[in-house]
Design a protein around this motif. Structure first.
Motif, PDB file in Angstrom:
ATOM      1  N   TYR A 198      -0.340 -29.877 -20.888  1.00 15.04           N
ATOM      2  CA  TYR A 198      -1.269 -30.998 -20.781  1.00 15.04           C
ATOM      3  C   TYR A 198      -2.089 -30.898 -19.495  1.00 15.04           C
ATOM      4  O   TYR A 198      -3.299 -31.127 -19.503  1.00 15.04           O
ATOM      5  CB  TYR A 198      -0.517 -32.323 -20.831  1.00 15.04           C
ATOM      6  CG  TYR A 198      -1.412 -33.502 -20.514  1.00 15.04           C
ATOM      7  CD1 TYR A 198      -2.285 -33.999 -21.468  1.00 15.04           C
ATOM      8  CD2 TYR A 198      -1.402 -34.087 -19.256  1.00 15.04           C
ATOM      9  CE1 TYR A 198      -3.132 -35.052 -21.185  1.00 15.04           C
ATOM     10  CE2 TYR A 198      -2.237 -35.150 -18.957  1.00 15.04           C
ATOM     11  CZ  TYR A 198      -3.103 -35.631 -19.926  1.00 15.04           C
ATOM     12  OH  TYR A 198      -3.930 -36.673 -19.626  1.00 15.04           O
ATOM     13  N   GLU A 199      -1.433 -30.575 -18.396  1.00 17.40           N
ATOM     14  CA  GLU A 199      -2.131 -30.462 -17.120  1.00 17.40           C
ATOM     15  C   GLU A 199      -3.158 -29.325 -17.152  1.00 17.40           C
ATOM     16  O   GLU A 199      -4.252 -29.460 -16.607  1.00 17.40           O
ATOM     17  CB  GLU A 199      -1.146 -30.258 -15.970  1.00 17.40           C
ATOM     18  CG  GLU A 199      -0.291 -31.470 -15.676  1.00 17.40           C
ATOM     19  CD  GLU A 199      -1.071 -32.667 -15.168  1.00 17.40           C
ATOM     20  OE1 GLU A 199      -2.138 -32.490 -14.539  1.00 17.40           O
ATOM     21  OE2 GLU A 199      -0.627 -33.793 -15.411  1.00 17.40           O
ATOM     22  N   PHE A 200      -2.825 -28.211 -17.788  1.00 15.05           N
ATOM     23  CA  PHE A 200      -3.782 -27.110 -17.918  1.00 15.05           C
ATOM     24  C   PHE A 200      -4.999 -27.543 -18.737  1.00 15.05           C
ATOM     25  O   PHE A 200      -6.137 -27.276 -18.356  1.00 15.05           O
ATOM     26  CB  PHE A 200      -3.145 -25.877 -18.561  1.00 15.05           C
ATOM     27  CG  PHE A 200      -2.381 -25.019 -17.606  1.00 15.05           C
ATOM     28  CD1 PHE A 200      -2.915 -24.648 -16.387  1.00 15.05           C
ATOM     29  CD2 PHE A 200      -1.114 -24.565 -17.934  1.00 15.05           C
ATOM     30  CE1 PHE A 200      -2.211 -23.845 -15.508  1.00 15.05           C
ATOM     31  CE2 PHE A 200      -0.395 -23.764 -17.058  1.00 15.05           C
ATOM     32  CZ  PHE A 200      -0.946 -23.410 -15.842  1.00 15.05           C
ATOM     33  N   VAL A 201      -4.752 -28.211 -19.863  1.00 12.37           N
ATOM     34  CA  VAL A 201      -5.853 -28.651 -20.718  1.00 12.37           C
ATOM     35  C   VAL A 201      -6.705 -29.687 -19.989  1.00 12.37           C
ATOM     36  O   VAL A 201      -7.940 -29.619 -20.019  1.00 12.37           O
ATOM     37  CB  VAL A 201      -5.315 -29.203 -22.056  1.00 12.37           C
ATOM     38  CG1 VAL A 201      -6.403 -29.910 -22.844  1.00 12.37           C
ATOM     39  CG2 VAL A 201      -4.706 -28.088 -22.877  1.00 12.37           C
ATOM     40  N   ALA A 202      -6.063 -30.652 -19.322  1.00 13.41           N
ATOM     41  CA  ALA A 202      -6.818 -31.671 -18.582  1.00 13.41           C
ATOM     42  C   ALA A 202      -7.627 -31.040 -17.451  1.00 13.41           C
ATOM     43  O   ALA A 202      -8.784 -31.415 -17.226  1.00 13.41           O
ATOM     44  CB  ALA A 202      -5.859 -32.726 -18.028  1.00 13.41           C
ATOM     45  N   GLY A 203      -7.062 -30.081 -16.765  1.00  6.26           N
ATOM     46  CA  GLY A 203      -7.786 -29.385 -15.710  1.00  6.26           C
ATOM     47  C   GLY A 203      -8.951 -28.590 -16.262  1.00  6.26           C
ATOM     48  O   GLY A 203     -10.043 -28.583 -15.684  1.00  6.26           O
ATOM     49  N   PHE A 204      -8.749 -27.929 -17.400  1.00  6.91           N
ATOM     50  CA  PHE A 204      -9.817 -27.163 -18.030  1.00  6.91           C
ATOM     51  C   PHE A 204     -10.946 -28.075 -18.464  1.00  6.91           C
ATOM     52  O   PHE A 204     -12.118 -27.784 -18.240  1.00  6.91           O
ATOM     53  CB  PHE A 204      -9.274 -26.382 -19.227  1.00  6.91           C
ATOM     54  CG  PHE A 204     -10.333 -25.626 -19.976  1.00  6.91           C
ATOM     55  CD1 PHE A 204     -10.863 -24.452 -19.467  1.00  6.91           C
ATOM     56  CD2 PHE A 204     -10.806 -26.096 -21.191  1.00  6.91           C
ATOM     57  CE1 PHE A 204     -11.839 -23.759 -20.158  1.00  6.91           C
ATOM     58  CE2 PHE A 204     -11.784 -25.413 -21.882  1.00  6.91           C
ATOM     59  CZ  PHE A 204     -12.302 -24.245 -21.372  1.00  6.91           C
ATOM     60  N   ARG A 205     -10.595 -29.209 -19.082  1.00  2.55           N
ATOM     61  CA  ARG A 205     -11.626 -30.148 -19.537  1.00  2.55           C
ATOM     62  C   ARG A 205     -12.403 -30.733 -18.372  1.00  2.55           C
ATOM     63  O   ARG A 205     -13.617 -30.855 -18.438  1.00  2.55           O
ATOM     64  CB  ARG A 205     -10.995 -31.271 -20.354  1.00  2.55           C
ATOM     65  CG  ARG A 205     -10.600 -30.836 -21.728  1.00  2.55           C
ATOM     66  CD  ARG A 205     -10.058 -31.981 -22.530  1.00  2.55           C
ATOM     67  NE  ARG A 205      -9.691 -31.533 -23.859  1.00  2.55           N
ATOM     68  CZ  ARG A 205      -8.967 -32.239 -24.684  1.00  2.55           C
ATOM     69  NH1 ARG A 205      -8.532 -33.431 -24.340  1.00  2.55           N
ATOM     70  NH2 ARG A 205      -8.676 -31.766 -25.874  1.00  2.55           N
ATOM     71  N   SER A 206     -11.699 -31.115 -17.305  1.00  3.99           N
ATOM     72  CA  SER A 206     -12.412 -31.694 -16.161  1.00  3.99           C
ATOM     73  C   SER A 206     -13.306 -30.638 -15.504  1.00  3.99           C
ATOM     74  O   SER A 206     -14.397 -30.949 -15.050  1.00  3.99           O
ATOM     75  CB  SER A 206     -11.441 -32.280 -15.145  1.00  3.99           C
ATOM     76  OG  SER A 206     -10.705 -31.274 -14.501  1.00  3.99           O
ATOM     77  N   ARG A 207     -12.867 -29.411 -15.484  1.00  6.53           N
ATOM     78  CA  ARG A 207     -13.675 -28.324 -14.925  1.00  6.53           C
ATOM     79  C   ARG A 207     -14.893 -28.070 -15.808  1.00  6.53           C
ATOM     80  O   ARG A 207     -15.996 -27.864 -15.315  1.00  6.53           O
ATOM     81  CB  ARG A 207     -12.813 -27.060 -14.808  1.00  6.53           C
ATOM     82  CG  ARG A 207     -13.529 -25.853 -14.326  1.00  6.53           C
ATOM     83  CD  ARG A 207     -13.767 -25.931 -12.861  1.00  6.53           C
ATOM     84  NE  ARG A 207     -14.390 -24.675 -12.449  1.00  6.53           N
ATOM     85  CZ  ARG A 207     -14.950 -24.500 -11.308  1.00  6.53           C
ATOM     86  NH1 ARG A 207     -14.937 -25.455 -10.433  1.00  6.53           N
ATOM     87  NH2 ARG A 207     -15.498 -23.356 -11.014  1.00  6.53           N
TER      88      ARG A 207
END
Length: 147
Positions: free
Chosen positions: A129-138
């Motif tokens: 989840y943290e990877f996906v959220a970080g990717f989306r915010s980036r």
């Protein structure tokens, strides 16, 4: 110095945690009543004990507060819940190393493995989840910079 809102929120957090502990107490009392009335030893099953304690006393209040509390980030609440769930999983699980596939023949050993799988699975889900959220915010940040 705390403001009145911060003090009331601390009291709310405390009330939610105490309510979850009270629910755990009721569940344990019901489990003991089942054992004395029908001979069903719910608390002798490690998986059910883990789900009762970790679910009611740890994860439920954190998820409830994540959904309803605005002062602390919901992501922080979920992170704390998952980390505590993993720690409780390590505490409840008592695997015997070197048993290999024999674990599938023993119900109690299988329950200990399932406890570890639940704890590890929650942690892996949080990391994903943290990877996906970080990717989306980036991706959003990059997209807004390019326009």
């Amino acid at each position: 110095m705390h403001t009145r809102r911060q003090d009331s929120m601390l009291a709310r957090d405390t009330r939610v945690i105490l309510a979850s502990l009270a629910a755990l107490g009721v569940a344990l009392a019901a489990a003991l009543a089942l054992e004395s009335a029908f001979g069903v030893a719910v608390l002798d099953q490690p998986l059910l004990s883990f789900l009762l304690v970790a679910g009611l006393a740890v994860l439920a209040p954190q998820l409830y507060l994540a959904a309803t509390d605005d002062d602390i980030s919901p992501r922080t609440r979920v992170r704390v819940g998952v980390i505590l769930l993993g720690l409780f999983a390590l505490g409840f699980a008592d695997p015997e190393p070197g048993r290999g596939l024999a674990v599938f023949g023993d119900l109690e050993a299988l329950q200990h493995v399932l406890i570890l799988v639940i704890g590890a699975g929650a942690f892996v889900a949080l990391v994903c989840y943290e990877f996906v959220a970080g990717f989306r915010s980036r991706a959003i940040t990059t997209e807004t910079e390019s326009t």
